[in-house]
Design an enzyme around this catalytic site. Structure first.
Site, PDB file in Angstrom:
ATOM      1  N   ARG A   1      -1.469  -4.785  -6.204  1.00 56.63           N
ATOM      2  CA  ARG A   1      -1.258  -6.233  -6.239  1.00 56.63           C
ATOM      3  C   ARG A   1       0.052  -6.529  -6.958  1.00 56.63           C
ATOM      4  O   ARG A   1       0.228  -6.163  -8.125  1.00 56.63           O
ATOM      5  CB  ARG A   1      -2.437  -6.921  -6.928  1.00 56.63           C
ATOM      6  CG  ARG A   1      -2.407  -8.443  -6.833  1.00 56.63           C
ATOM      7  CD  ARG A   1      -3.588  -9.082  -7.541  1.00 56.63           C
ATOM      8  NE  ARG A   1      -4.854  -8.713  -6.950  1.00 56.63           N
ATOM      9  CZ  ARG A   1      -5.848  -8.111  -7.598  1.00 56.63           C
ATOM     10  NH1 ARG A   1      -5.719  -7.818  -8.873  1.00 56.63           N
ATOM     11  NH2 ARG A   1      -6.965  -7.810  -6.979  1.00 56.63           N
TER      12      ARG A   1
ATOM     13  N   HIS B   1       0.845  -1.184   0.000  1.00 55.36           N
ATOM     14  CA  HIS B   1       0.000   0.000   0.000  1.00 55.36           C
ATOM     15  C   HIS B   1       0.886   1.241   0.000  1.00 55.36           C
ATOM     16  O   HIS B   1       1.938   1.265   0.669  1.00 55.36           O
ATOM     17  CB  HIS B   1      -0.903   0.029   1.228  1.00 55.36           C
ATOM     18  CG  HIS B   1      -1.703  -1.223   1.411  1.00 55.36           C
ATOM     19  ND1 HIS B   1      -2.616  -1.673   0.480  1.00 55.36           N
ATOM     20  CD2 HIS B   1      -1.719  -2.131   2.417  1.00 55.36           C
ATOM     21  CE1 HIS B   1      -3.165  -2.793   0.911  1.00 55.36           C
ATOM     22  NE2 HIS B   1      -2.626  -3.097   2.081  1.00 55.36           N
TER      23      HIS B   1
ATOM     24  N   GLU C   1      -1.616  -0.428   8.369  1.00 61.29           N
ATOM     25  CA  GLU C   1      -2.597  -1.336   8.960  1.00 61.29           C
ATOM     26  C   GLU C   1      -1.923  -2.282   9.943  1.00 61.29           C
ATOM     27  O   GLU C   1      -0.694  -2.290  10.091  1.00 61.29           O
ATOM     28  CB  GLU C   1      -3.320  -2.123   7.867  1.00 61.29           C
ATOM     29  CG  GLU C   1      -2.396  -2.990   7.016  1.00 61.29           C
ATOM     30  CD  GLU C   1      -3.096  -3.576   5.796  1.00 61.29           C
ATOM     31  OE1 GLU C   1      -4.321  -3.426   5.666  1.00 61.29           O
ATOM     32  OE2 GLU C   1      -2.401  -4.199   4.973  1.00 61.29           O
TER      33      GLU C   1
ATOM     34  N   HIS D   1       3.321  -7.598   1.821  1.00 64.42           N
ATOM     35  CA  HIS D   1       2.669  -8.518   2.746  1.00 64.42           C
ATOM     36  C   HIS D   1       1.639  -9.386   2.021  1.00 64.42           C
ATOM     37  O   HIS D   1       1.183  -9.048   0.925  1.00 64.42           O
ATOM     38  CB  HIS D   1       1.966  -7.744   3.868  1.00 64.42           C
ATOM     39  CG  HIS D   1       0.931  -6.782   3.372  1.00 64.42           C
ATOM     40  ND1 HIS D   1       1.216  -5.474   3.055  1.00 64.42           N
ATOM     41  CD2 HIS D   1      -0.392  -6.937   3.131  1.00 64.42           C
ATOM     42  CE1 HIS D   1       0.123  -4.866   2.650  1.00 64.42           C
ATOM     43  NE2 HIS D   1      -0.879  -5.739   2.674  1.00 64.42           N
TER      44      HIS D   1
END
Length: 323
Positions: free
Chosen positions: A198, A103, A120, A178
């Protein structure tokens, strides 16, 4: 003044990697299959959470912030974010491996998408034997080597892998590669952003036989290529994660006969409470005597910033979240 907790209708999202654990975890009866995500609390456009019980039933999260402002989110948050709710809360059930992702941070996301970035964290609720979490790099690579490894399907060789287990926590700052391994059921706390690049998807095909879109070039500039010695969190107390975007704590309650446990309020903020197991009673210590609110496994409640002195009692595992 708003002085009642808010419960929102979850958005249940079916995906190709989704499993069948979210509905029973939340006590929901549904014919929906492959539910990979339950968006518990969201202000993402198109999926803004709506209250599903109590005096504010039918009202959206964004409408409530517009009406109550700092009373709901806290003075500091209202100054910082205005009427935008800063966090997105999910329960994720991975029956098979999720794609490898990254991200962007705030600066890159703002420049490219006029959006916040996405930092996150994951807290594992359940994990099948042998389940993995993939996060960070185990070997130093250059952006050029990253592109080559994506092209020749060797990118997984340089991503660190961890054995997953209930109670483990992984903090994922923007820029960290991740992936959630198949077999994990986890809680995800993140910035309000739906931007994902992605990187790799194991050459999987969709129902029409087409490969899923990759964002190789966009991800190249978003990745943090630093190699760190350990990517798993090792909290020494109840504080699982703390950053500029959120504090997350884990509370383990051992019975209603025990003394009530206070919910720490280090920030001028709303408080989100997620019940991972068991059930508990939550009391606002400043409210009328006897006023309490029940939470059971799979529930997520949003407590306004006006309810600053919460205490919990019961037999339960809870996560408490502030922005």
């Amino acid at each position: 003044m708003i002085n009642q907790p808010l419960h929102f209708a979850p958005y249940l999202k079916s995906v190709i990697w989704g499993g069948e654990r979210i509905a029973p975890f939340k006590g929901i009866v549904t014919d929906q299959k492959q539910i990979g995500e339950s968006w518990e609390l969201s202000a993402v456009p198109g999926h803004v959470s709506v209250v599903d019980r109590g005096p504010h039933k039918g009202e959206s999260l964004t409408d409530l912030i517009a009406r109550y402002g700092a009373d709901l989110v806290g003075e500091d948050n209202f100054k910082r974010y205005g009427t935008a709710f800063p966090l997105l809360i999910k329960i994720i059930d991975a029956q098979s491996d999720l794609s490898v992702q990254v991200h962007p941070d705030d600066a890159l996301a703002k420049a490219r998408h006029n959006s916040p970035g996405k930092t996150e964290m994951w807290h594992i609720i359940d994990a099948a034997p042998g389940t993995k979490i993939y996060t960070g790099l185990n070997t130093a690579i250059t952006p050029e080597e990253y592109e080559r490894r994506v092209a020749d399907n060797t990118i997984m060789d340089v991503i660190a892998a961890y054995d997953s287990a209930p109670g483990k926590t992984f903090f994922l700052p923007a820029g960290r590669i991740h992936a959630i391994g198949g077999g994990n059921l986890l809680a995800e706390i993140q910035q309000t952003s739906d931007i994902t690049y992605r990187i790799y998807d194991y050459d999987r095909r969709d129902k029409d036989g087409n490969p899923r879109e990759l964002h190789t070039e966009l991800a190249k500039d978003a990745i943090d290529y630093t190699v760190y010695p350990d990517y798993e969190s090792h909290p020494e107390d109840s504080l699982l994660a703390s950053c500029q975007y959120f504090d997350v704590r884990r509370l383990q309650l051992y019975g209603s006969e025990a003394a009530a446990t206070p919910v720490d309020h280090p920030r001028d903020s709303f408080t989100i409470i997620i019940c991972l197991d068991g059930e508990a009673e939550i009391t606002d210590e400043t409210a009328a005597p006897g006023e309490s609110f029940r939470i059971t496994r799979g529930d997520t409640l949003l407590f306004p910033a006006t309810m600053r002195h919460l205490a919990v009692r019961g037999t339960a595992t809870l996560l408490t979240v502030q922005a």
